[in-house]
Write a protein that holds these residues in place. Structure first.
Motif, PDB file in Angstrom:
ATOM      1  N   VAL A  13       6.905   4.555  53.098  1.00  0.00           N
ATOM      2  CA  VAL A  13       7.071   3.892  54.382  1.00  0.00           C
ATOM      3  C   VAL A  13       7.618   4.812  55.487  1.00  0.00           C
ATOM      4  N   GLY A  14       8.780   5.426  55.234  1.00  0.00           N
ATOM      5  CA  GLY A  14       9.369   6.320  56.246  1.00  0.00           C
ATOM      6  C   GLY A  14       8.455   7.503  56.492  1.00  0.00           C
ATOM      7  N   GLY A  15       7.888   8.025  55.412  1.00  0.00           N
ATOM      8  CA  GLY A  15       6.998   9.164  55.515  1.00  0.00           C
ATOM      9  C   GLY A  15       5.736   8.820  56.288  1.00  0.00           C
ATOM     10  N   ALA A  16       5.184   7.655  56.005  1.00  0.00           N
ATOM     11  CA  ALA A  16       3.929   7.245  56.643  1.00  0.00           C
ATOM     12  C   ALA A  16       4.104   7.084  58.152  1.00  0.00           C
ATOM     13  N   ARG A  17       5.225   6.466  58.535  1.00  0.00           N
ATOM     14  CA  ARG A  17       5.492   6.306  59.975  1.00  0.00           C
ATOM     15  C   ARG A  17       5.545   7.671  60.656  1.00  0.00           C
ATOM     16  N   PHE A  18       6.217   8.605  59.997  1.00  0.00           N
ATOM     17  CA  PHE A  18       6.396   9.926  60.581  1.00  0.00           C
ATOM     18  C   PHE A  18       5.083  10.696  60.656  1.00  0.00           C
ATOM     19  N   GLY A  53       4.840   9.965  42.184  1.00  0.00           N
ATOM     20  CA  GLY A  53       5.806   9.643  41.121  1.00  0.00           C
ATOM     21  C   GLY A  53       6.003   8.158  40.931  1.00  0.00           C
ATOM     22  N   ASP A  54       5.696   7.354  41.966  1.00  0.00           N
ATOM     23  CA  ASP A  54       5.850   5.899  41.793  1.00  0.00           C
ATOM     24  C   ASP A  54       4.513   5.182  41.631  1.00  0.00           C
ATOM     25  N   ASP A  55       3.475   5.932  41.264  1.00  0.00           N
ATOM     26  CA  ASP A  55       2.205   5.278  40.918  1.00  0.00           C
ATOM     27  C   ASP A  55       2.418   4.360  39.713  1.00  0.00           C
ATOM     28  N   ALA A 101       9.073  14.874  55.546  1.00  0.00           N
ATOM     29  CA  ALA A 101       9.217  13.599  56.266  1.00  0.00           C
ATOM     30  C   ALA A 101      10.576  12.962  55.979  1.00  0.00           C
ATOM     31  N   PRO A 102      10.997  12.015  56.841  1.00  0.00           N
ATOM     32  CA  PRO A 102      12.241  11.281  56.577  1.00  0.00           C
ATOM     33  C   PRO A 102      12.047  10.263  55.453  1.00  0.00           C
ATOM     34  N   SER A 103      11.809  10.789  54.272  1.00  0.00           N
ATOM     35  CA  SER A 103      11.581   9.983  53.076  1.00  0.00           C
ATOM     36  C   SER A 103      12.806  10.096  52.183  1.00  0.00           C
ATOM     37  N   VAL A 114      13.203  16.104  58.165  1.00  0.00           N
ATOM     38  CA  VAL A 114      13.763  15.062  59.034  1.00  0.00           C
ATOM     39  C   VAL A 114      14.625  14.167  58.149  1.00  0.00           C
ATOM     40  N   SER A 115      15.859  13.935  58.572  1.00  0.00           N
ATOM     41  CA  SER A 115      16.760  13.117  57.759  1.00  0.00           C
ATOM     42  C   SER A 115      16.327  11.648  57.767  1.00  0.00           C
ATOM     43  N   PRO A 116      16.369  11.012  56.583  1.00  0.00           N
ATOM     44  CA  PRO A 116      16.056   9.577  56.520  1.00  0.00           C
ATOM     45  C   PRO A 116      17.275   8.700  56.828  1.00  0.00           C
ATOM     46  N   ARG A 158      23.427   6.068  57.136  1.00  0.00           N
ATOM     47  CA  ARG A 158      22.843   4.928  56.408  1.00  0.00           C
ATOM     48  C   ARG A 158      21.333   4.998  56.414  1.00  0.00           C
ATOM     49  N   ALA A 159      20.728   4.594  55.315  1.00  0.00           N
ATOM     50  CA  ALA A 159      19.271   4.512  55.241  1.00  0.00           C
ATOM     51  C   ALA A 159      18.794   3.402  56.170  1.00  0.00           C
ATOM     52  N   VAL A 160      17.666   3.637  56.821  1.00  0.00           N
ATOM     53  CA  VAL A 160      17.069   2.590  57.649  1.00  0.00           C
ATOM     54  C   VAL A 160      16.641   1.437  56.736  1.00  0.00           C
ATOM     55  N   LYS A 161      16.193   1.791  55.541  1.00  0.00           N
ATOM     56  CA  LYS A 161      15.755   0.807  54.554  1.00  0.00           C
ATOM     57  C   LYS A 161      15.847   1.490  53.192  1.00  0.00           C
ATOM     58  N   GLY A 162      16.178   0.730  52.153  1.00  0.00           N
ATOM     59  CA  GLY A 162      16.121   1.283  50.803  1.00  0.00           C
ATOM     60  C   GLY A 162      17.395   1.971  50.370  1.00  0.00           C
ATOM     61  N   PRO A 163      17.351   2.584  49.172  1.00  0.00           N
ATOM     62  CA  PRO A 163      18.565   3.067  48.516  1.00  0.00           C
ATOM     63  C   PRO A 163      18.944   4.529  48.765  1.00  0.00           C
ATOM     64  N   ALA A 164      18.337   5.207  49.743  1.00  0.00           N
ATOM     65  CA  ALA A 164      18.603   6.651  49.903  1.00  0.00           C
ATOM     66  C   ALA A 164      20.087   6.924  50.129  1.00  0.00           C
ATOM     67  N   ASP A 165      20.764   6.090  50.944  1.00  0.00           N
ATOM     68  CA  ASP A 165      22.185   6.357  51.209  1.00  0.00           C
ATOM     69  C   ASP A 165      23.034   6.160  49.960  1.00  0.00           C
ATOM     70  N   LEU A 196      15.022   7.022  65.080  1.00  0.00           N
ATOM     71  CA  LEU A 196      14.527   5.701  64.679  1.00  0.00           C
ATOM     72  C   LEU A 196      13.108   5.494  65.225  1.00  0.00           C
ATOM     73  N   MET A 197      12.138   5.332  64.306  1.00  0.00           N
ATOM     74  CA  MET A 197      10.723   5.210  64.718  1.00  0.00           C
ATOM     75  C   MET A 197      10.370   3.742  64.896  1.00  0.00           C
ATOM     76  N   ARG A 198      10.923   3.140  65.931  1.00  0.00           N
ATOM     77  CA  ARG A 198      10.748   1.684  66.083  1.00  0.00           C
ATOM     78  C   ARG A 198       9.391   1.334  66.669  1.00  0.00           C
TER      79      ARG A 198
HETATM   80  P1  GDP Z   1       8.976   4.677  50.316  1.00  0.00           P
HETATM   81  O1  GDP Z   1       8.192   5.598  49.445  1.00  0.00           O
HETATM   82  O2  GDP Z   1       8.176   3.512  50.795  1.00  0.00           O
HETATM   83  O3  GDP Z   1      10.304   4.329  49.763  1.00  0.00           O
HETATM   84  O4  GDP Z   1       9.221   5.467  51.649  1.00  0.00           O
HETATM   85  P2  GDP Z   1       9.880   6.857  52.012  1.00  0.00           P
HETATM   86  O5  GDP Z   1      10.666   7.459  50.913  1.00  0.00           O
HETATM   87  O6  GDP Z   1       8.852   7.702  52.673  1.00  0.00           O
HETATM   88  O7  GDP Z   1      10.823   6.325  53.157  1.00  0.00           O
HETATM   89  C1  GDP Z   1      12.032   5.662  52.882  1.00  0.00           C
HETATM   90  C2  GDP Z   1      13.071   6.260  53.786  1.00  0.00           C
HETATM   91  O8  GDP Z   1      12.589   6.215  55.118  1.00  0.00           O
HETATM   92  C3  GDP Z   1      14.376   5.497  53.771  1.00  0.00           C
HETATM   93  O9  GDP Z   1      15.370   6.333  53.233  1.00  0.00           O
HETATM   94  C4  GDP Z   1      14.627   5.206  55.247  1.00  0.00           C
HETATM   95  O10 GDP Z   1      15.974   5.450  55.617  1.00  0.00           O
HETATM   96  C5  GDP Z   1      13.686   6.145  55.971  1.00  0.00           C
HETATM   97  N1  GDP Z   1      13.220   5.630  57.238  1.00  0.00           N
HETATM   98  C6  GDP Z   1      12.476   4.527  57.441  1.00  0.00           C
HETATM   99  N2  GDP Z   1      12.256   4.347  58.762  1.00  0.00           N
HETATM  100  C7  GDP Z   1      12.899   5.365  59.390  1.00  0.00           C
HETATM  101  C8  GDP Z   1      13.070   5.722  60.773  1.00  0.00           C
HETATM  102  O11 GDP Z   1      12.586   5.054  61.680  1.00  0.00           O
HETATM  103  N3  GDP Z   1      13.783   6.858  61.029  1.00  0.00           N
HETATM  104  C9  GDP Z   1      14.345   7.609  60.033  1.00  0.00           C
HETATM  105  N4  GDP Z   1      15.044   8.697  60.366  1.00  0.00           N
HETATM  106  N5  GDP Z   1      14.213   7.290  58.724  1.00  0.00           N
HETATM  107  C10 GDP Z   1      13.505   6.185  58.419  1.00  0.00           C
END
Ligand code: GDP
Ligand code: CA
Length: 307
Positions: free
Chosen positions: A10-15, A35-37, A192-194, A223-225, A230-237, A287-289
């Motif tokens: 998700v984060g990667g795709a947006r970027f 890896g998550d296939d 990417a911010p993944s 690019v930092s996610p 804090r992660a925008v979404k998910g468990p990265a933080d 933030l890629m809003r």
């Molecule tokens: P997944 O494979 O679907 O989990 O996606 P990725 O690993 O590519 O992206 C998840 C990461 O994207 C999370 O850690 C989010 O914090 C980050 N992320 C999502 N949207 C944004 C954004 O708009 N800006 C930044 N900097 N990070 C983002």
């Protein structure tokens, strides 16, 4: 300018969509995480490749963040009524892609070839290459046991704290055709911010890909996610806190030692730049809003090549 980006879902795709929009799709190669296939209902699903593909084709659902826009869920509901597995959400339109891919894989076509074909059919000019055509699967070790990625992430809602991340098949996985060649020809490499651990590390688990980054003679920019730690979404933080000891920019670059020359960080993290060593911070809004925010971030990352 030739650019290669390593990307999760998700984060990667947006970027990468932003990068393709600014650069032009023809000059971009994306190396995607596999890896998550997962096998669901007998189908081979590549969630990250699909998120990237849908974003590049403009077919993605912006609100939900994954899958296709205008999606319906009849096939999955019918499967569930018949006692079929329904824990992994697959929409009707999305299923069309999984059917085509699964048939091609069963007929012996490599994942990279099917992916290229799907991209072509969707009018995507960016080259999308899986990290490897070989089986490579992410596993998470937790106090509750070891789980394959999707079981931990989707079925268990990534509630279990992670003690270690492993990549089954990583030692023997060969880079997919086109990935190392693209890295060798790149003027700029992007991460990417993944999620570093479960989206980028499985790509770097492919020794040939990691070696191409290590041997680079051009800048590599991550690019930092995280925004404000804090992660925008998910468990990265949560993962960074537990596995790296914190959520500052230096903890992110610690995941990419020897592999990046600059880190794009959010303005919210501008006071936390200690410990970056040789890695140059580039502070901006991350933030890629919407489309313009995506493009602005891509422009900053691409600008690192001139700096
Ligand atoms: P997944 O494979 O679907 O989990 O996606 P990725 O690993 O590519 O992206 C998840 C990461 O994207 C999370 O850690 C989010 O914090 C980050 N992320 C999502 N949207 C944004 C954004 O708009 N800006 C930044 N900097 N990070 C983002
Ligand atoms: Ca993913």
């Amino acid at each position: 300018m030739n650019v290669v980006a390593l990307s999760g879902g998700v984060g990667g795709a947006r970027f990468v969509r932003g990068v393709a929009d600014v650069l032009g799709g023809d000059d971009l190669t994306v190396i995607g995480n596999v890896g998550d296939d997962v096998e669901v209902l007998g189908l081979h699903v590549s969630p990250d490749l699909d998120s990237i593909l849908y974003a590049l084709a403009g077919l993605n659902d912006e609100e939900r963040g994954w899958g296709r826009a205008g999606e319906t869920w009849n096939a999955l509901a019918a499967a569930a009524e018949l006692g079929g597995e329904a824990w992994f959400r697959l929409g009707d339109r999305d299923l069309g892609l999984h059917l085509v891919r699964t048939q091609a894989l069963a007929a012996g076509e490599p994942l990279s070839a099917v992916t290229a074909r799907l991209a072509r059919e969707l009018g995507v000019t960016t080259r999308l290459v899986p990290a490897t055509d070989d089986p490579l699967r992410t596993w998470l070790d937790t106090a509750a046991g070891s789980f394959p990625f999707q079981e931990w992430f989707v079925a268990r809602g990534h509630a279990d704290e992670v003690d270690a991340v492993r990549f089954e098949g990583g030692d023997s996985a060969r880079p997919a055709p086109g990935s190392v060649e693209a890295l060798d020809a790149a003027d700029l490499m992007l991460i990417a911010p993944s999620n570093p651990y479960v989206s980028i590390w499985p790509i770097l688990a492919v020794a040939g890909v990691r070696a191409a980054l290590e041997a680079r003679r051009v800048p590599a920019v991550a690019v930092s996610p995280l925004i404000g730690g804090r992660a925008v979404k998910g468990p990265a933080d949560r993962m960074l806190r537990r596995l790296a000891g914190g959520t500052a920019p230096a903890h992110v670059t610690g995941c990419y030692q020897g592999l990046v020359d600059a880190l794009v960080v959010d303005e919210a993290d501008a006071e936390e730049l200690d410990g970056l060593g040789d890695v140059r911070p580039i502070v901006t809004r991350t933030l890629m809003r919407d489309e313009s925010a995506r493009r602005a971030l891509a422009e900053v990352a691409l600008g690192a090549v001139a700096a």
